[in-house]
Structure formats: structure tokens, C-alpha cells
Design a protein around this motif. Structure first.
Motif, mmCIF file in Angstrom:
data_model
loop_
_atom_site.group_PDB
_atom_site.id
_atom_site.type_symbol
_atom_site.label_atom_id
_atom_site.label_comp_id
_atom_site.label_asym_id
_atom_site.label_seq_id
_atom_site.Cartn_x
_atom_site.Cartn_y
_atom_site.Cartn_z
ATOM 1 N N ALA A 60 0.951 -1.096 0.133
ATOM 2 C CA ALA A 60 -0.016 -0.062 -0.013
ATOM 3 C C ALA A 60 0.837 1.297 -0.004
ATOM 4 C CB ALA A 60 -0.896 0.017 1.222
ATOM 5 N N VAL A 61 1.753 1.447 1.026
ATOM 6 C CA VAL A 61 2.548 2.553 0.889
ATOM 7 C C VAL A 61 3.392 2.777 -0.191
ATOM 8 C CG1 VAL A 61 2.296 2.751 3.443
ATOM 9 C CG2 VAL A 61 4.582 1.746 2.395
ATOM 10 N N ASN A 62 3.950 1.750 -0.977
ATOM 11 C CA ASN A 62 4.571 1.646 -2.077
ATOM 12 C C ASN A 62 3.770 2.405 -3.169
ATOM 13 O OD1 ASN A 62 6.720 1.103 -3.745
ATOM 14 N ND2 ASN A 62 5.726 -0.665 -4.710
ATOM 15 N N VAL A 63 2.480 2.435 -3.016
ATOM 16 C CA VAL A 63 2.004 2.898 -4.389
ATOM 17 C C VAL A 63 0.818 4.329 -3.823
ATOM 18 C CG1 VAL A 63 1.602 1.037 -5.736
ATOM 19 C CG2 VAL A 63 -0.260 1.442 -4.164
ATOM 20 N N MET A 64 1.162 4.697 -2.791
ATOM 21 C CA MET A 64 0.450 5.857 -2.251
ATOM 22 C C MET A 64 1.285 7.125 -2.648
ATOM 23 S SD MET A 64 -0.642 4.624 1.460
ATOM 24 C CE MET A 64 -1.682 6.085 1.913
ATOM 25 N N ALA A 65 0.461 8.121 -2.999
ATOM 26 C CA ALA A 65 0.890 9.469 -3.325
ATOM 27 C C ALA A 65 2.205 9.548 -4.034
ATOM 28 C CB ALA A 65 1.019 10.149 -1.867
ATOM 29 N N SER A 66 3.284 10.367 -3.571
ATOM 30 C CA SER A 66 4.639 10.651 -4.142
ATOM 31 C C SER A 66 5.609 10.737 -2.904
ATOM 32 C CB SER A 66 4.747 11.788 -4.932
ATOM 33 O OG SER A 66 4.422 13.052 -3.841
ATOM 34 N N PRO A 67 6.979 10.445 -3.456
ATOM 35 C CA PRO A 67 7.874 10.577 -2.476
ATOM 36 C C PRO A 67 7.797 11.781 -1.532
ATOM 37 C CG PRO A 67 8.972 9.884 -4.579
ATOM 38 C CD PRO A 67 7.323 10.198 -4.822
ATOM 39 N N GLN A 68 7.694 12.997 -2.116
ATOM 40 C CA GLN A 68 7.333 13.991 -1.370
ATOM 41 C C GLN A 68 6.058 14.237 -0.348
ATOM 42 O OE1 GLN A 68 7.562 14.004 -4.706
ATOM 43 N NE2 GLN A 68 8.406 15.798 -5.251
ATOM 44 N N ILE A 69 5.030 13.370 -0.625
ATOM 45 C CA ILE A 69 3.895 13.346 0.550
ATOM 46 C C ILE A 69 4.297 12.349 1.272
ATOM 47 C CG2 ILE A 69 1.623 12.881 0.382
ATOM 48 C CD1 ILE A 69 1.973 15.545 -0.859
ATOM 49 N N ARG A 70 4.981 10.925 0.791
ATOM 50 C CA ARG A 70 5.089 9.932 1.636
ATOM 51 C C ARG A 70 5.959 10.566 2.860
ATOM 52 N NH1 ARG A 70 5.171 7.190 -2.877
ATOM 53 N NH2 ARG A 70 7.378 6.631 -3.132
ATOM 54 N N SER A 71 7.145 11.306 2.881
ATOM 55 C CA SER A 71 7.846 11.833 3.743
ATOM 56 C C SER A 71 7.068 12.500 4.664
ATOM 57 C CB SER A 71 8.993 12.903 3.280
ATOM 58 O OG SER A 71 9.718 12.388 2.098
ATOM 59 N N LEU A 72 6.173 13.185 4.405
ATOM 60 C CA LEU A 72 5.292 13.874 5.629
ATOM 61 C C LEU A 72 3.861 13.096 6.079
ATOM 62 C CD1 LEU A 72 5.143 17.233 3.461
ATOM 63 C CD2 LEU A 72 6.279 16.816 5.421
ATOM 64 N N ALA A 73 3.049 12.453 5.186
ATOM 65 C CA ALA A 73 2.096 11.818 5.734
ATOM 66 C C ALA A 73 2.092 10.653 6.496
ATOM 67 C CB ALA A 73 1.286 11.342 4.350
ATOM 68 N N THR A 74 1.219 10.511 7.490
ATOM 69 C CA THR A 74 1.673 9.484 8.656
ATOM 70 C C THR A 74 0.411 8.453 8.292
ATOM 71 O OG1 THR A 74 -0.100 10.722 10.148
ATOM 72 C CG2 THR A 74 2.511 11.237 10.200
ATOM 73 N N ILE A 75 0.659 7.233 8.830
ATOM 74 C CA ILE A 75 -0.347 6.271 8.875
ATOM 75 C C ILE A 75 -1.626 6.490 9.695
ATOM 76 C CG2 ILE A 75 0.879 4.925 10.742
ATOM 77 C CD1 ILE A 75 0.058 2.496 9.429
ATOM 78 N N GLY A 76 -1.355 7.133 11.004
ATOM 79 C CA GLY A 76 -2.421 7.614 11.701
ATOM 80 C C GLY A 76 -3.134 8.379 10.896
ATOM 81 N N GLY A 77 -2.686 9.466 10.211
ATOM 82 C CA GLY A 77 -3.341 10.462 9.521
ATOM 83 C C GLY A 77 -4.244 9.704 8.300
ATOM 84 N N ASN A 78 -3.654 8.907 7.825
ATOM 85 C CA ASN A 78 -4.299 7.938 6.841
ATOM 86 C C ASN A 78 -5.504 7.343 7.294
ATOM 87 O OD1 ASN A 78 -4.286 5.513 4.537
ATOM 88 N ND2 ASN A 78 -4.274 7.446 3.796
ATOM 89 N N LEU A 79 -5.486 6.834 8.520
ATOM 90 C CA LEU A 79 -6.480 6.042 9.008
ATOM 91 C C LEU A 79 -7.743 7.062 9.655
ATOM 92 C CD1 LEU A 79 -4.906 3.241 10.918
ATOM 93 C CD2 LEU A 79 -6.054 3.263 8.916
ATOM 94 N N CYS A 80 -7.236 8.069 10.226
ATOM 95 C CA CYS A 80 -8.267 9.074 10.901
ATOM 96 C C CYS A 80 -8.913 9.913 9.906
ATOM 97 C CB CYS A 80 -7.208 10.027 11.796
ATOM 98 S SG CYS A 80 -6.910 9.226 13.131
ATOM 99 N N GLY A 81 -8.197 10.165 8.791
ATOM 100 C CA GLY A 81 -8.865 10.953 7.678
ATOM 101 C C GLY A 81 -10.137 10.076 6.913
ATOM 102 N N ALA A 82 -10.010 8.673 7.111
ATOM 103 C CA ALA A 82 -11.191 7.968 6.959
ATOM 104 C C ALA A 82 -12.039 8.114 5.607
ATOM 105 C CB ALA A 82 -12.194 8.019 8.266
#
Lengths: 294, 159, 759
Positions: free
Chosen positions: A101-123
Motif C-alpha cells: 500500500a505505501v509503495n503506491v501511495m501519493a508521491s515521495p514528497q508526500i510520503r515523507s510527511l503523511a502518517t499512517i495515523g493520518g491516513n486512518l483518521c482521515g477515514a
């Protein structure tokens, strides 16, 4: 209508969970927590949300880090970035469905910032970490003024952008049990182009085979972007259990999964296409997971 | 909602700026520090034009609050070259036709740096993935990918 | 082939270093003392009367220096042609599309300007919306543009050769409909400008503009100021692709606010504004009928086309002619009948985009040609080779092809893609699609189209080159320096690119239609030749020789064939400056008055010189279960005459191809039934990323154009023209389904596969 510069807010950087909870209690509806900010800041620029108080959780050390234990499994701090998960050898090795999943999420410059907690809580229904976590029986630890509780990820989503978090609670950790022998999973994400896109359909399949033959003893199939929340396709799982995995069986599981999804048509694609793709991706995810075990 | 004085370490230099909490890093770099090499286009993290390196990782600076950039090492395109001496990635971009209008170039170069610092010998697929968050309309990406592969060889020779 | 010293070499681009170090300044990077920040308020409705705009509360906000609306302008409409002057700087009586700027604010900072926008109150009265060509064509459709009576502001009808006879002679006739979608231009730098007005009222505009001349002419007319009162200095431009020619409300508002406040005003858009309200490519509906003989030779073509262009004509009148005109090329078509209509709508205004209407015409024609070849059992490469235009060909509508490398291009691309081997067998889902295309090197759009270059020779023997053809990335600033260096016998490093400033650059229509290399290139050669003549006169005296007997090479001027009998270039320069007191500068101008100013309504005439040619083969994979298309490899055989800078040329080819792959597969600007834009964000408007582009192989076919500088042709847009049909044909080759409505989405492919299976 159009993106603007960020609106005004008061900024808080608590250094402990209890400080964060105090701030939430104090400012209540006027406050929001954020971590990576890759979703929340964009919503604020679009004036979709206007928190007067923004609470940055990134200063809370106890919410960071990946800890693996052979008995307990893996504990991922909610503040762990998608990039950190991408670079984690242990996740790639033992929890590859999440790594997919993380391998195909967004872009490198977003993956450096985005968190797994945020991904879940954004729901959002298309949150990519959700189907994999559901498929491997993950749970989340939630902390509030009333104390701590644990919720299975599969029960964490209530509706689009609505999670099981009560007001003034914080998600602190994701716990994933140690994978059992002869089990593996795959997450497949269908996008409009090959990078930097939301899931049109996301399917995670995690299966376990018995020790001697190729009979499936456990199966979990989770679907993203095809219902108001990420969902488990239990009927599809039942198709696989106690049977020998093969193309025909995987196809049948796919057909069953397609009957449980409730997608919508939107500017990205039609609901008919989403249903058809659930069938295709489920079949492929099951076969891929199977191949990974062998 | 007052201004706060913060110190940002950019390209090895400490800068003291007085800003409100709702300022993003790209805004402060461009407007307060006059470092206009980092570009702003979509402001929602979809184009990569604002990519800078923060603590060794490429980030979308339009989605970083300047306040959160305190205590971090920030590298922008201006910090990559030393006077007239260009970084091998920049040399490679020049040599292999990776630059046309140049607007995506700073972001591309920083994304490439992020890749090569972490993976000095990438495959072509890895190079493409590293810049998959950087939109370019001019080049079709071919020359940019060629440049990254060439830079990797150049940097390998030097070490 | 001649051996050149600088021309034909992949020298480093002159602006490469400033760009790669982040030092190049684009309009959004500029600052001026006392500068104000501007913002535009945009209409939430696609079509509505403006009953009232109350700016009082905004004006009262501390920090706001001025608020303007369309009523602050003189109300003089402007447009591309005298008979299509249908544009205002900002709307006065009504808004025509979602996101149209209705008011603008200048404030001390951006936050204040944004706050002020929220305080402006606009009263609208909604009007019925015209969204599609079909709606616009209805006789009772509500008029979209207040300056034109009909929603069909332009049309083009032509008839050349004997089409009836041609169809009678045909052994096989096929008719098909094609359509294409609205797409945005997609450059990465959003619109931005900085406007300043000095105490005498003279305006200085520094904006992200592609053709300063066009901007300048339109703005002076609409602002009602004399031409000499406006000066345009171009900073670097972050991509344009024909989406930045016209002045926009951004530019007008900045100037007006600067006039009103007496302070510099900067306006920089955010990209979502660009996606919502600025230039897109016309949507197209076309019907083509093609007649061919058993052996594949084309005998006749009949075509109809409707281009839906938003609420202004813009360059639309040319576009509707262009679609038909370029059906005549790159294949030999002895007879053609064409009817085209340009219609208005309440979607975003259209201009033209990389490859212009040729991309759409070629999509239709080359798809149809593929179908016809299949019907007749003729190989796809063969049918194109059979019909390919050759040297000294005159098309039915009078366009002259001097040199065509197309047959060679076809051979090269088919070889590189391994076409013959692929016919023996290929993996499931894999296919190869072909298309050819041609693009002119700068059309002659009017009497006042031309290019000029000035070379200033500095006392130290270096040359500063200025021209009016903007550098938007394609390498204009580099290739002219190469050409000047070649003519003067100087190293490339001795030619410096000067600033693009309308005060010093004379008439130049700007950067579009592949014209720069060709037109400005020829002007460069003229200017360099002019300079050479002046230097030769001095050297001749020094050497006691005839000026005509002198050669310029390696920084020396010497008798032809006798390098030892000469003087240093620098000595001749010094003689001029220090002994004669004569400054040296070369002037060059090229206007191609030998080509026609074509009547766009009837289509007859030779539009341009330097037709470049391309043959494109795209190897792709179609996933039969998901419908997803993956581009694997693209082989382009490209005839751009003499490549001036092979590396830059290759970059043009790969860039255009990836761009149009986006239109072929992922891109579409969507609207709801009320004309409100739905996906004005890059989150949902998907342009190709690095992981969507195929691997490219570009083979140059070296020809020599008789009119082109050093035999070069313009090269920016040919690959844009051939890519879409190549993809559509590749999809057919892979899985046997023909998609004729762009974009070719997975859903369309799956639906077509289902229908095929049902049959």
C-alpha cells in the motif's frame, strides 16, 4: 471554491499525549489535531474546515517509531510516516500487504510527511492503508480523557471521513499481530494513471495455507474505495476457506466480493466499473498472495 | 495569533524570521528569504514544484508549516551548488537535455537528490518512481531520467 | 551534408545554468519596491448577467488599495481578427464561463487581498447555459457572446479537386465519426505578472506570456493606450504550449490596478484557477469519409468538423481552417471537401494547444486510415508509405511541400519498433499503432507576421542577440546563438542571449506554431550576414582584398582557402569602435511574404514553409480485464530538416508525445450540467507522470529545407500530432477494439470488448 493561503489559527505543539488531550478538551470543537498535514492543510486551504486551534502532534515522541517483537507482532506509532514504513525492512518482509500500500501511495514528497495515523483518521473510503490493515487483523490504540481503548481497524470506520474516534480522542498506535506461518497478503490498487493517484478500487487479500498442502485455512479480503468505508468481504473469504487455492477459486472469490461492494459513480469512474474491478483485483490479489507464500 | 520569531536552517545558514503560524515553508522561503528557486504552483501537493529536502527527505514545502521546519536541515535548489561549481545532478541535467522551460527543474533536481542520497545506484524504474510526484509538461521525462542515471554514474566515479 | 562547427551540435542551452540553479526568474519571482499583491474574484456561475458588483466593503478593508471591475476598462473589445473582436479585459454585462474574473483587488499583502475578495458582493441573474456543440448549433440557443449575434462565429468550407470523381474511383469507401474532449494546456507555471506604471503613464508589463507582440497589441487596444505607451519585458516562462499568447484578466487587472494605485501590482494565480478558467483545447466532433483504391492509394476525402471553443473566438477561426487544411497532409489526397464550424459555449475559453488542431485532425484521419487498411488487408506501414507525401508535392488546397523525409521516417520508426517481427506474433494484449503527421514551421497568419533579430557586437568581440520570439523552454534562446555563431565563425560561448524587451526587440509575432527556429532563425542569419558584411568591409581594407572573398571561421576573417592571410575577428571590431567610432550591429528580418495569407473561410493557399514530418510507432499493452493501457515504447522517425541542436530537438519530440498521450488516455476537463467545472485540481485532472511515459527512441531523418535556416525546419509539435492516433491504433492492434472518442479510457475499452464478445 478556489485554494487560498491557509486561514488564521492558533498553533499548539504539545510534547505528550496528555498535553494534547488537555488542549483538545480545552478547545473542544474549535480544535483539530494534525500530523503530516497533507490532507488537513489542503482542506484548510480550500476552506472546507476552519479549526481555530491546530494541534500539531509531531512533537510527541511516544507516537513515533516501529517496534517489532516476534511474539507480540509489530507496533507502529501513529506518527510514523508512510515513507518510514516504505523503508522498513521488517514491514516489507513480514507485513508486505501493508508495504504494497505505501509503495503506491501519493508521491515521495508526500510520503515523507503523511502518517499512517493520518491516513486512518482521515477515514476516506479510498484510504490505502485500511484494506491491508483490515486484512491482517490490525487494531488501533485510541487514547482519550477516559483512558485507552483498542479498536479493530475493520471496526474503525463509520462513514465517509468518519472514524470511530470520539470527540477529543487521539489515535496513538497501530498494532498488527505477528504473521502466522504460511501466510501472506497482497494489496492491489487500481488508479487512472501509474502514479500519484487515489484508488479507484483497492483490494487487500491475506491468506493462510495449511502446512502441508495448498488448502486455505484462513482468508481475509478487504476492499477500499467501493463503499462508504473500507470493508471486509467476508462472503468472499468464505469461498476460499478449506479449499485449495487456484485460478478458478480466486475468480469465484472475486465474483463474490463484487456482490458486497457498494460503490458510487463519480468523476473518476462509474460504479459498474468499480464493481467489475473488485472482481478482477480480488482474483489477482488472492493469486498473488498465494504465490508469495509458495 | 501573533507573529513568532523562529530560526530556520536553510542551506546551512540560520535565518531568523518573524512569521505567523499559518505560513507554509514554501511561502517563507520565497517571500521572507527571497529564495525563489523553489516554485509554487498547485499549493496542494500534487505537482512537486515546491519540493525541497528536509532532514534528508524530499518534501512538498507547500504542505509544511514553516513553524514545523524549525530545528530541521532544509536544503533548497540554491544550496545545491557551491558558487559556480554545480552538483553532479545539475551537471547531468544540463548535459542530457533535462531542462526546457525550467519551472519543474528545481523540484526535479531535489527529488533526484533525495533518491540518490538514499539509493546511489537506482534502476531506471526506481528513477522514474522517485520523480513520479513531479509533473513536467515539456520534456516527456525521458531526458530527466537519463540525467538521473548519468548523475548516479558520475557520483559513483567520484566516491 | 555540410559540416558545421556549432549548428548541428548538442551544445548546452544558454539558459541552462540559471534554470538548474534556481536563479532563473519567472514572473512570480519578480519583486518591485512598493509592490502590491493582486487577486481575482471569480464567477461561480457559467452564464449569468452581472446585475451589480458592490466593492465598497472591500475597498474599506485596511490594506486594500484598489478594487476594480470590468467597468473600469474602456469597453473596447479586442480579438484575433477584425471580424471577431469579442473579448473584453474583464466582463461588464455578463459572465460567460465558470471562474471568469469579475473583480480584482490590490492590497498590501496576499492575505489581505484574499480577505477583500470575500467582501465583494456580486448580484447575478442566471442565464441558460450552452455546454456542447450540439446545444450551440440549435437555432434557438441562447447567445453566448454579447458581441456576436450567432453562436457560430466562424466557419470554413472548402472544396478542392473533384471529390465526387474521387469517390467513384475508389474501390473502398469508409465513413466514421470521431470526437475529442476538452483538455487543459497543462504547463506547470501558473499565470503571473507584475505590472508597473511610471508617472508618464507608460506601462511596464513583465508576465508569463508567450508572444509579447500579441499581448501588447491586444492590451493597448483594450486599454485604449497608444502602442508606444506599453513596454513588455519577458522573464523566463514556465511552459506555454500556446496557452499564454493572449492577455488575460490577470494581465489586464494588474495593469489597471497599477494605473489606479500608482504602485507596482503583482498577480500570481494558483494552479486550480488555471484549470478552471483558462485556455483549453477545443472539443471536437468530426465525421470523415475516405475513399481508397484496392492498393491503398487515397482518392478522396470528405470531412465535417465542429470545434466547440468556449465563449470567445480567440484563435478559433484559424483552428477551424487548420483542422481541414491539415487533413491534406501528410498523405497525398487529390480531392478534399471540408466543412467546419466554430461554435461558442459557456465552458472555459479555448485557444490552441501544442500541435493545434492537427492533433485532432490526425487522430481522426490516421485512425480511419488504419481501419481502411485493415478492411483491404494492407499492412499498416505499407499504406502509409504508399500515400506519404514526397518532395515537391502540392496539396489539393495549395500547400507546398518542398522537402519530405516522410518515407524515410516511416521506415525508421517501423524498424525501431520491430514492426515486421511483431506481425509474426506478439504477447497477448500487446499491440503497435502507427501514425504520421506533418506540422508547418510557422504559419503566416496575417500581413504583420514576421520575425526580427538584432545582433549587437560588443567592443570585446562578443555578440548580444535579441529577438522577440520568446523562450518558453523549446530552446529558442540557444538555437539562434548557435546560428549566429556559425555564420560569424565565432565559438558558441561568444554569443550571449539578451533580454526579451519590446523596446529593443522589433516586430516579432512570438512563439507559436513551431515558428521560432524557422522565422527567427532566418532573421538571425540575415542579421549575422548584415554584421558580417560590415566586418568584411573593414577586414577587406586591412587585407587589401575584396570583401566577397573573405571567410569567417575560428574567430578569424581571412581570404577563402588561405587562413594565414587574415586578421583576428577582434581586430576588425576594434578598428570599427576605436578608429572609426562606428558601432557594429546586425539587423535581420524575415517575413516569408512569398507564402500566402490564406483565407481561412475558403482554405486555399500555401500556409507555411518548412513542413516537418514524423512517423510514430507506439508499442503498448492493454490489460483486457481492467482496460488499462500501458505505453511501453515509442519510436519516432522525425524529419526536422537540419537539426540545429539534436538534444533539444529530441526533447521536443519526447515532450510532445508524452503530453498528447495524456489527452489520449487520462485527461479531460469536466463540467456539470450547469457549466460548473468539476475537476479543477491536479488531484482529479491527471496529466502524465514519469511512470506513464514510455521509453522513447527518436531517429532524426536529416533533410535540407530550402527556405529554412541551415536547412532546418521547426520541430516542436510534430510528435504531438501523431501520438493520439498511434495510441488508438495500438489499442486496436492489441485487443481489436476501436475507440473513436477521446480519451481512450479503460471503461470505454472494456465496454467495447464486451460488445465485441457479444457479436
Amino acid at each position: 471554491m478556489f485554494i487560498k493561503r491557509l486561514p488564521k489559527f492558533e498553533y499548539h505543539v504539545p510534547i505528550s499525549v496528555s498535553d494534547a488531550l488537555d488542549l483538545l478538551a480545552k478547545h473542544d470543537r474549535k480544535a483539530m489535531v494534525f500530523a503530516g498535514g497533507t490532507d488537513i492543510l489542503v482542506s484548510m486551504k480550500k476552506r472546507e474546515i476552519l479549526p481555530e486551534h491546530l494541534i500539531n502532534l509531531k512533537g510527541i515522541v511516544e507516537l513515533k517509531g516501529i517496534h517489532y517483537d516476534e511474539k507480540e507482532g509489530i507496533k507502529i506509532g501513529a506518527l510514523t510516516t508512510l515513507g518510514e514504513i516504505e523503508h522498513s525492512e521488517i514491514v516489507k518482509d513480514k507485513f508486505c500487504v501493508l508495504w504494497d500500500a505505501v509503495n503506491v501511495m501519493a508521491s515521495p514528497q508526500i510520503r515523507s510527511l503523511a502518517t499512517i495515523g493520518g491516513n486512518l483518521c482521515g477515514a476516506v473510503p479510498s484510504a490505502d492503508t485500511a484494506p491491508p490493515l483490515i486484512a491482517i487483523g490490525a487494531s488501533v490504540k485510541i487514547v482519550g480523557i477516559h483512558g485507552e481503548r483498542s479498536v479493530l481497524v475493520e471496526n474503525f470506520f463509520k462513514g465517509p471521513k468518519e472514524s470511530a474516534l470520539q470527540r477529543n480522542e487521539i489515535l496513538t498506535q497501530i498494532l498488527i499481530p505477528n504473521p502466522l506461518p504460511r501466510s501472506s497478503g497482497t494489496y492491489l490498487k487500481l488508479m487512472r494513471r501509474n502514479a500519484m493517484d487515489l484508488a479507484l478500487v483497492g483490494v487487500a487479500a491475506n491468506i493462510r495455507l495449511d502446512l502441508k498442502r495448498n488448502v486455505c485455512t484462513e482468508a481475509r479480503i478487504a476492499l477500499g474505495a467501493v463503499a462508504p468505508t473500507p470493508i471486509r468481504a467476508m462472503q468472499a473469504e468464505q469461498v476460499l476457506v478449506n479449499k485449495e487455492i487456484g485460478e478458478a477459486l480466486a475468480e469465484e472469490a472475486g465474483k463474490t466480493a463484487a456482490t458486497v461492494c457498494r460503490p458510487i459513480s463519480d468523476i473518476r469512474c462509474s460504479l459498474e466499473y468499480r464493481c467489475s474491478m473488485v472482481e478482477v483485483l480480488t482474483k489477482r490479489a488472492v493469486m498473488d498472495a498465494y504465490e508469495r507464500i509458495s | 495569533m501573533k507573529r513568532e520569531e523562529i530560526v530556520l536552517k536553510v542551506n546551512g545558514t540560520d535565518y531568523t524570521v518573524s512569521i505567523e503560524p499559518w505560513r507554509t515553508l514554501v511561502e517563507v522561503l520565497r517571500e521572507n528569504l527571497g529564495l525563489t528557486g523553489t516554485k509554487k504552483s498547485c499549493s496542494e501537493g500534487e505537482c512537486g514544484a515546491c519540493t525541497v529536502i528536509m532532514d534528508g527527505r524530499p518534501v512538498a514545502s507547500c504542505l509544511v508549516l514553516a513553524m514545523d521546519a524549525q530545528g530541521k536541515e532544509i536544503l533548497t535548489i540554491e544550496g545545491l551548488s557551491e558558487g559556480e561549481k554545480l552538483h553532479p545532478i545539475q551537471e547531468a541535467f544540463l548535459k542530457h537535455g533535462a531542462i526546457q522551460c525550467g519551472f519543474c527543474t528545481p523540484g526535479m533536481v531535489m527529488a533526484a537528490k533525495g533518491l540518490l542520497d538514499e539509493n546511489p545506484k537506482p534502476t531506471v524504474a526506481e528513477a522514474r518512481k522517485a520523480i513520479s510526484g513531479n509533473l513536467c509538461r515539456c520534456t516527456g521525462y525521458q531526458h530527466i531520467v537519463d540525467s538521473i542515471m548519468a548523475a548516479s554514474k558520475m557520483m559513483d566515479k567520484k566516491s | 551534408m555540410e559540416e558545421y562547427s556549432v549548428v548541428g551540435k548538442s551544445v548546452e542551452r544558454t539558459d541552462g545554468r540559471v534554470k538548474v540553479t534556481g536563479k532563473a526568474k519567472y514572473a512570480g519571482d519578480l519583486v518591485a519596491p512598493g509592490m502590491l499583491q493582486g487577486k481575482l474574484l471569480r464567477s461561480p456561475l457559467a452564464h449569468a448577467k452581472i446585475l451589480n458588483i458592490d466593492t465598497s466593503r472591500a475597498k474599506a478593508l485596511p490594506g486594500v488599495m484598489a478594487v476594480i471591475t470590468g467597468r473600469d476598462f474602456p469597453g473596447i473589445p479586442y480579438g484575433t481578427r477584425p471580424d471577431t473582436r469579442d473579448q473584453l479585459p474583464m466582463p461588464i454585462t455578463k459572465v460567460h464561463h465558470f471562474g471568469e474574473g469579475v473583480a480584482a483587488v490590490a492590497a498590501v499583502d496576499e492575505d489581505t487581498a484574499e480577505e477583500a475578495l470575500d467582501l465583494i458582493k456580486v448580484d447575478y441573474e442566471e442565464l441558460p447555459v450552452v455546454l456542447t456543440a450540439e446545444e450551440a448549433l440549435k437555432p434557438d440557443s441562447p447567445p453566448v457572446n454579447e458581441f456576436m449575434k450567432s453562436n457560430i462565429p466562424y466557419f470554413s468550407d472548402f472544396n478542392f479537386g473533384d471529390v465526387e470523381k474521387g469517390f467513384k474511383e475508389a474501390d473502398h469507401i469508409r465513413e466514421e465519426k470521431f470526437s475529442s474532449q476538452r483538455v487543459t494546456v497543462g504547463f506547470i507555471e501558473p499565470h503571473a505578472c507584475l505590472a508597473e506604471v511610471d508617472p508618464t503613464g507608460r506601462v511596464l508589463l513583465q508576465g508569463s506570456k508567450q508572444s509579447p507582440y500579441i499581448t501588447w497589441r491586444h492590451m493597448c487596444r483594450a486599454l485604449d493606450i497608444p502602442l508606444f505607451r506599453m513596454r513588455i519585458v519577458n522573464p523566463f516562462v514556465g511552459g506555454a504550449f500556446s496557452g499564454k499568447h493572449d492577455p488575460f484578466d490577470v494581465d489586464f487587472a494588474a495593469v489597471k490596478l497599477a494605473q489606479v494605485t500608482g504602485r507596482p501590482v503583482k498577480i500570481v494565480l494558483n494552479y486550480d484557477e488555471v484549470l478552471a478558467a483558462y485556455r483549453q483545447r477545443n472539443a471536437m466532433d468530426a465525421r470523415l469519409r475516405l475513399g481508397v483504391k484496392k492498393n491503398g492509394v487515397i482518392t478522396a476525402l470528405r470531412a465535417e468538423c465542429i470545434l466547440e471553443g468556449g465563449p470567445i473566438c480567440g484563435i478559433g477561426p484559424f483552428n477551424i481552417y487548420y483542422f481541414g487544411a491539415f487533413l491534406n497532409i501528410p498523405y497525398k489526397i487529390p480531392a478534399i471537401e471540408y466543412h467546419g464550424k466554430l461554435v461558442y459555449s459557456n465552458r472555459a475559453p479555448c485557444g490552441t494547444v501544442r500541435g493545434q488542431e492537427i492533433t485532432l485532425a490526425q487522430f481522426a484521419l490516421d485512425s480511419l486510415l488504419h481501419m481502411v487498411a485493415e478492411d483491404l488487408g494492407i499492412d499498416q506501414v505499407d499504406i502509409r508509405a504508399i500515400n506519404a507525401v514526397t518532395d515537391n508535392w502540392r496539396t489539393a488546397n495549395g500547400m507546398i511541400v518542398d522537402v519530405s523525409g516522410l518515407p524515410e521516417c516511416i521506415k525508421k520508426s517501423s524498424d525501431k519498433i520491430k514492426w515486421k517481427e511483431s506481425r509474426k506474433g506478439r504477447p497477448p494484449g500487446r499491440g503497435i499503432g502507427f501514425s504520421c503527421a506533418s506540422h508547418p514551421s510557422g504559419p503566416r497568419l496575417g500581413g504583420h507576421f514576421g520575425s526580427s533579430v538584432i545582433l549587437k557586437l560588443v567592443e570585446d568581440g562578443k555578440v548580444v542577440l535579441t529577438h522577440g520570439g520568446t523562450e518558453i523552454g523549446q530552446g529558442a534562446n540557444t538555437v539562434f546563438c548557435q546560428m549566429a555563431a556559425e555564420v560569424l565563425g565565432l565559438p558558441f560561448e561568444d554569443i550571449i542571449q539578451g533580454v526579451s524587451d519590446s523596446d529593443t526587440a522589433i516586430l516579432d509575432s512570438g512563439m507559436f506554431g513551431d515558428r521560432c527556429t524557422y522565422w527567427d532563425g532566418n532573421a538571425t542569419i540575415q542579421a549575422a550576414t548584415d554584421l558580417k558584411r560590415q566586418l568584411a568591409e573593414i577586414a577587406a581594407k586591412e587585407l587589401q582584398a575584396n570583401p566577397e572573398e573573405l571567410e569567417f571561421k575560428d574567430k578569424r576573417i581571412f581570404l577563402k582557402g588561405k587562413p594565414e592571410k587574415g586578421i583576428d575577428f577582434l581586430l576588425a571590431v576594434r578598428r570599427a569602435y576605436y578608429e572609426r567610432g562606428t558601432p557594429l550591429y546586425g539587423r535581420g528580418y524575415w517575413a516569408a511574404t512569398d507564402i500566402d495569407i490564406v483565407d481561412w473561410k475558403t482554405g486555399k493557399g500555401n500556409l507555411a514553409h518548412g513542413l516537418d514530418f514524423i512517423a510514430t510507432a507506439i508499442d503498448l499493452h492493454v490489460d483486457k480485464e481492467t482496460g488499462k493501457v500501458t505505453l511501453v515504447k515509442a519510436a519516432h522517425g522525425d524529419d526536422a530538416g537540419q537539426p540545429i541542436n539534436p538534444l533539444l530537438l529530441e526533447g521536443q519530440v519526447t515532450g510532445g508525445s508524452t503530453h498528447l498521450a495524456g489527452q489520449a488516455l487520462f485527461e479531460e476537463s469536466l463540467y456539470d450540467e450547469k457549466g460548473v467545472a468539476l475537476n479543477y485540481t491536479w488531484r482529479d485532472y491527471k496529466q502524465p507522470t514519469s511512470m506513464d511515459a514510455p521509453e522513447y527512441v527518436v531517429e532524426h531523418v536529416h533533410t535540407h529545407d530550402p527556405y529554412g535556416p541551415f536547412g532546418a525546419k521547426g520541430a516542436g509539435e510534430a510528435s504531438s500530432c501523431s501520438t493520439m492516433a498511434a495510441i488508438a491504433n495500438g489499442v486496436y492492434d492489441a485487443v481489436g477494439v476501436r475507440i473513436k472518442e477521446l480519451p481512450i479510457t479503460p471503461e470505454k475499452i472494456l465496454k467495447a470488448l464486451k460488445e465485441k464478445e457479444a457479436r
